[in-house]
Design a protein around this motif. Structure first.
Motif, PDB file in Angstrom:
ATOM      1  N   ASN A   9     -27.268-121.164 -40.611  1.00 43.64           N
ATOM      2  CA  ASN A   9     -27.940-120.155 -40.057  1.00 43.64           C
ATOM      3  C   ASN A   9     -28.740-120.369 -38.947  1.00 43.64           C
ATOM      4  O   ASN A   9     -29.458-121.500 -38.982  1.00 43.64           O
ATOM      5  N   ASP A  12     -31.619-116.471 -33.736  1.00 45.84           N
ATOM      6  CA  ASP A  12     -31.183-115.444 -32.557  1.00 45.84           C
ATOM      7  C   ASP A  12     -31.512-115.968 -31.291  1.00 45.84           C
ATOM      8  O   ASP A  12     -30.851-115.896 -30.151  1.00 45.84           O
ATOM      9  N   HIS A  15     -29.207-118.777 -30.340  1.00 43.17           N
ATOM     10  CA  HIS A  15     -27.884-118.531 -30.930  1.00 43.17           C
ATOM     11  C   HIS A  15     -26.799-119.128 -29.826  1.00 43.17           C
ATOM     12  O   HIS A  15     -25.930-119.692 -29.861  1.00 43.17           O
ATOM     13  N   GLN A  43     -17.459-117.267 -37.924  1.00 46.57           N
ATOM     14  CA  GLN A  43     -18.724-116.433 -38.333  1.00 46.57           C
ATOM     15  C   GLN A  43     -18.945-115.632 -39.505  1.00 46.57           C
ATOM     16  O   GLN A  43     -17.615-115.025 -39.909  1.00 46.57           O
ATOM     17  N   GLU A  47     -24.938-109.903 -43.497  1.00 45.85           N
ATOM     18  CA  GLU A  47     -26.210-109.828 -42.685  1.00 45.85           C
ATOM     19  C   GLU A  47     -27.259-110.597 -43.832  1.00 45.85           C
ATOM     20  O   GLU A  47     -27.371-110.472 -44.767  1.00 45.85           O
ATOM     21  N   GLN A  53     -27.893-115.535 -37.203  1.00 49.74           N
ATOM     22  CA  GLN A  53     -26.347-115.358 -37.018  1.00 49.74           C
ATOM     23  C   GLN A  53     -25.904-116.527 -37.905  1.00 49.74           C
ATOM     24  O   GLN A  53     -26.627-117.674 -37.962  1.00 49.74           O
ATOM     25  N   TYR A  55     -22.672-119.204 -39.548  1.00 48.81           N
ATOM     26  CA  TYR A  55     -21.633-119.525 -39.199  1.00 48.81           C
ATOM     27  C   TYR A  55     -21.012-120.686 -40.460  1.00 48.81           C
ATOM     28  O   TYR A  55     -21.943-121.449 -41.061  1.00 48.81           O
TER      29      TYR A  55
END
Length: 108
Positions: A9, A12, A15, A43, A47, A53, A55
């Protein structure tokens, strides 16, 4: 076949930098160790409450022995590179998966 799965994780705020680093530096270095035959970067489409984000990077190892050798010879240094670069902006956990069987669709 053993899959070494790394789920990350990433905040942002870093990212785009992290994703470019993974594609251009980190994944090629891991593959360059010679212990894996391929990697898949995906990905995660869920949420997270924590934001950011998520992956999954799945490295297909040649064998259990190859993965164990990766742990002994390469893993610590490669993990440290990511930690130094992204420190508290990423959270990662690792799992090992063993492929039991694979199936494909056959079209007639």
């Amino acid at each position: 076949m053993i899959i070494y799965n790394v789920t990350v994780n990433i905040d942002d705020s870093v990212h785009n930098e992290w994703l470019e680093w993974m594609k251009s530096e980190h994944i090629p270095k891991v593959l360059g160790t010679g212990k894996f035959e391929k990697a898949t970067l995906s990905q995660v489409l869920v949420e997270e409450d924590m934001g950011g984000q998520t992956y999954s990077i799945q490295y297909r190892s040649y064998s259990r022995e190859a993965l164990d050798t990766y742990y002994k010879e390469d893993a610590e240094g490669l993990r440290l590179e990511g930690f130094k670069k992204f420190a508290d902006k990423m959270l990662a956990f690792r799992t090992e998966l063993e492929i039991v069987d694979e199936y494909t669709v056959k079209f007639k």
